[in-house]
Design a protein around this motif. Structure first.
Motif, PDB file in Angstrom:
ATOM      1  N   TYR A 242       2.410 -17.807 -48.142  1.00 60.51           N
ATOM      2  CA  TYR A 242       2.434 -19.342 -48.627  1.00 60.51           C
ATOM      3  C   TYR A 242       2.738 -18.893 -50.179  1.00 60.51           C
ATOM      4  O   TYR A 242       1.896 -18.107 -51.270  1.00 60.51           O
ATOM      5  CB  TYR A 242       0.843 -18.892 -48.474  1.00 60.51           C
TER       6      TYR A 242
ATOM      7  N   VAL B  71       2.906 -27.084 -50.676  1.00 66.13           N
ATOM      8  CA  VAL B  71       2.498 -25.845 -49.843  1.00 66.13           C
ATOM      9  C   VAL B  71       3.806 -25.360 -49.322  1.00 66.13           C
ATOM     10  O   VAL B  71       3.743 -25.908 -47.987  1.00 66.13           O
ATOM     11  CB  VAL B  71       0.956 -24.688 -49.498  1.00 66.13           C
TER      12      VAL B  71
ATOM     13  N   ASP C 135      -0.757 -16.670 -51.266  1.00 65.32           N
ATOM     14  CA  ASP C 135      -1.329 -15.950 -50.261  1.00 65.32           C
ATOM     15  C   ASP C 135      -1.023 -15.431 -48.946  1.00 65.32           C
ATOM     16  O   ASP C 135       0.365 -15.476 -49.065  1.00 65.32           O
ATOM     17  CB  ASP C 135      -2.322 -17.056 -49.702  1.00 65.32           C
TER      18      ASP C 135
ATOM     19  N   LYS D 224       2.566 -14.061 -41.937  1.00 61.90           N
ATOM     20  CA  LYS D 224       2.444 -15.710 -43.142  1.00 61.90           C
ATOM     21  C   LYS D 224       3.003 -15.849 -44.438  1.00 61.90           C
ATOM     22  O   LYS D 224       1.440 -15.091 -45.232  1.00 61.90           O
ATOM     23  CB  LYS D 224       1.567 -16.519 -42.182  1.00 61.90           C
TER      24      LYS D 224
ATOM     25  N   MET E 212       5.556 -22.557 -46.308  1.00 65.99           N
ATOM     26  CA  MET E 212       4.661 -20.837 -45.845  1.00 65.99           C
ATOM     27  C   MET E 212       6.149 -20.226 -45.059  1.00 65.99           C
ATOM     28  O   MET E 212       6.858 -21.029 -43.938  1.00 65.99           O
ATOM     29  CB  MET E 212       3.342 -21.473 -44.038  1.00 65.99           C
ATOM     30  N   TYR E 213       6.102 -18.961 -45.211  1.00 62.58           N
ATOM     31  CA  TYR E 213       7.341 -18.598 -44.861  1.00 62.58           C
ATOM     32  C   TYR E 213       6.017 -17.682 -43.925  1.00 62.58           C
ATOM     33  O   TYR E 213       6.028 -16.980 -43.904  1.00 62.58           O
ATOM     34  CB  TYR E 213       7.731 -17.988 -45.724  1.00 62.58           C
ATOM     35  N   THR E 214       7.392 -17.631 -41.981  1.00 60.90           N
ATOM     36  CA  THR E 214       6.859 -16.982 -40.980  1.00 60.90           C
ATOM     37  C   THR E 214       7.898 -15.545 -41.198  1.00 60.90           C
ATOM     38  O   THR E 214       8.498 -16.164 -40.430  1.00 60.90           O
ATOM     39  CB  THR E 214       6.532 -17.817 -39.763  1.00 60.90           C
TER      40      THR E 214
ATOM     41  N   TYR F 132       7.473 -26.714 -43.683  1.00 61.05           N
ATOM     42  CA  TYR F 132       6.055 -26.966 -45.572  1.00 61.05           C
ATOM     43  C   TYR F 132       4.923 -27.636 -44.756  1.00 61.05           C
ATOM     44  O   TYR F 132       4.618 -28.376 -43.251  1.00 61.05           O
ATOM     45  CB  TYR F 132       7.250 -28.018 -45.391  1.00 61.05           C
ATOM     46  N   MET F 133       3.595 -27.245 -45.218  1.00 65.20           N
ATOM     47  CA  MET F 133       2.120 -27.512 -45.718  1.00 65.20           C
ATOM     48  C   MET F 133       1.433 -28.515 -46.624  1.00 65.20           C
ATOM     49  O   MET F 133       2.214 -28.152 -47.585  1.00 65.20           O
ATOM     50  CB  MET F 133       1.166 -26.510 -45.160  1.00 65.20           C
TER      51      MET F 133
ATOM     52  N   ILE G 136       3.649 -16.835 -54.763  1.00 63.04           N
ATOM     53  CA  ILE G 136       2.875 -16.639 -53.651  1.00 63.04           C
ATOM     54  C   ILE G 136       1.449 -17.073 -54.131  1.00 63.04           C
ATOM     55  O   ILE G 136       0.442 -16.759 -55.325  1.00 63.04           O
ATOM     56  CB  ILE G 136       2.783 -14.656 -53.721  1.00 63.04           C
TER      57      ILE G 136
ATOM     58  N   TYR H 169      -2.929 -26.493 -48.044  1.00 62.58           N
ATOM     59  CA  TYR H 169      -3.718 -24.766 -47.793  1.00 62.58           C
ATOM     60  C   TYR H 169      -4.354 -24.598 -48.683  1.00 62.58           C
ATOM     61  O   TYR H 169      -4.107 -24.179 -50.139  1.00 62.58           O
ATOM     62  CB  TYR H 169      -2.642 -23.970 -47.611  1.00 62.58           C
ATOM     63  N   GLN H 170      -6.614 -24.141 -48.731  1.00 64.63           N
ATOM     64  CA  GLN H 170      -6.862 -23.930 -49.463  1.00 64.63           C
ATOM     65  C   GLN H 170      -6.848 -24.001 -50.642  1.00 64.63           C
ATOM     66  O   GLN H 170      -6.903 -23.884 -51.744  1.00 64.63           O
ATOM     67  CB  GLN H 170      -6.700 -21.878 -49.616  1.00 64.63           C
TER      68      GLN H 170
END
Length: 332
Positions: A311, A279, A323, A309, A281-283, A269-270, A321, A273-274
């Motif tokens: 986002y 946001v 990014d 990654k 994030m799934y790595t 969890y972020m 999505i 982001y931008q």
């Protein structure tokens, strides 16, 4: 002549008997088929974000179940027909269990009381191995009654997110307002989220489909994108990307050979982001197996070779999505 009459009479009796048997079987089958229908009331929560000292909660949904499951197919061995199935040839076990489950009463229904579940996502600021619900306690409150604090959750690998539900039993079906109470481990009050559900009802035939436990699970949305990613199908991926970003989306980054490798991943969890808030994030972690020593995939050493990654944000209607980062090769 009399013999012919007797034969005709016997034939008619046989046809009548068969008709009664078939009709009775059809009526009985229809009755048991209808026992597999359930009605689930749901309410999708808007603006259910709760910020705590070291965690953030996103309350996503409230459900009301006016039924209790008695049995489920292939769950548990304390049902008589499981013991019978053990004595059957392997190829007959599954059909026999399915047949017995069909002609069963899998649910108890109640018109006056229900099971209430408040569901959502809990995110932590750090990847702690501590059970998050040792830090916070949550329970449902309504009609001046504490409906208990039964909590269930799902957590995978290195994720710092938990899918959770708080369950309250014996709730009156005419409840108009309720509260999700959040206390810390010392019993001090942290937050109260007040809810006024506007119910929508969906009917499921559980022989064909069951209600999703967490319909807002971002992992399910990510999994749907994998096939278009693997095929480099930008047209199909359009529907998963936030509409206003489709024109400037870095489509070239989805085309690479690592999609031919095995891949796993984890969520982080972020807060921002931008320019987007909240946001996820799934790595995506690409890996390869060493199959030189054994053909057993469970015992083959796995080496992570690259990651990428993805986002996502929740628009309230679906995960989209925003990014995708470049592929990063991992040293090993």
């Amino acid at each position: 002549m009399l013999k012919e009459v007797d034969n005709i009479s016997c034939g008619r009796k046989l046809i009548t008997t068969l008709y009664v048997v078939v009709l009775s079987w059809a009526i009985i089958s229809a009755y048991f088929y209808n026992q597999h229908y359930i009605n689930l009331k749901t309410y999708d929560v808007i603006n259910g974000k709760i910020t705590l000292e070291d965690a953030t909660l996103f309350v996503k949904q409230v459900t009301m179940e006016q039924y209790k499951s008695n049995i489920r197919p292939f769950h548990g061995d304390d049902i008589w027909y499981y013991n019978v199935a053990l004595e059957l040839p392997d190829k007959l076990v599954t059909p026999f269990i399915k047949l017995c489950y069909f002609y069963s009463l899998p649910y108890e229904f109640n018109d006056n009381i229900a099971v209430l579940k408040v569901k959502g996502i809990m995110t932590y600021d750090s990847l702690s191995k501590l059970d998050p619900f040792d830090i916070y306690q949550m329970y449902i409150y309504g009609h001046k009654t504490n409906y208990g604090k039964n909590i269930g959750y799902t957590h995978r690998g290195n994720d710092n997110i938990y899918l959770f539900h708080v369950e309250g039993e014996g709730v009156a079906t005419d409840i108009k307002t309720l509260g999700l109470i959040i206390d810390n481990k010392h019993g001090d009050r942290e937050q109260v989220l007040s809810l006024e559900p506007k119910w929508e009802t969906k009917t499921y035939n559980t022989l064909q489909e069951r209600p999703p436990e967490y319909k807002f699970d971002p992992r399910e949305s990510v999994f749907k994108t994998f096939r278009p990613f693997e095929n480099g199908n930008a047209d199909k991926l359009q529907e998963f990307v936030l509409p206003k970003l489709r024109g400037d989306f870095p489509w070239a980054r989805i085309k690479h050979d690592y999609w031919e490798s095995n891949h796993t991943g984890h969520f982080t969890y972020m807060k921002e982001y931008q320019g987007f808030n909240d946001v996820f994030m799934y790595t995506i972690v690409f890996n390869e197996r060493d199959d030189l020593q054994t053909d057993n995939t469970a015992k083959q050493p796995v080496t992570d070779i690259a990651e990428q990654k993805l986002y996502l944000i929740d628009t309230g209607e679906a995960w989209r999505i925003i990014d995708i980062g470049p592929v990063t090769e991992l040293s090993h």
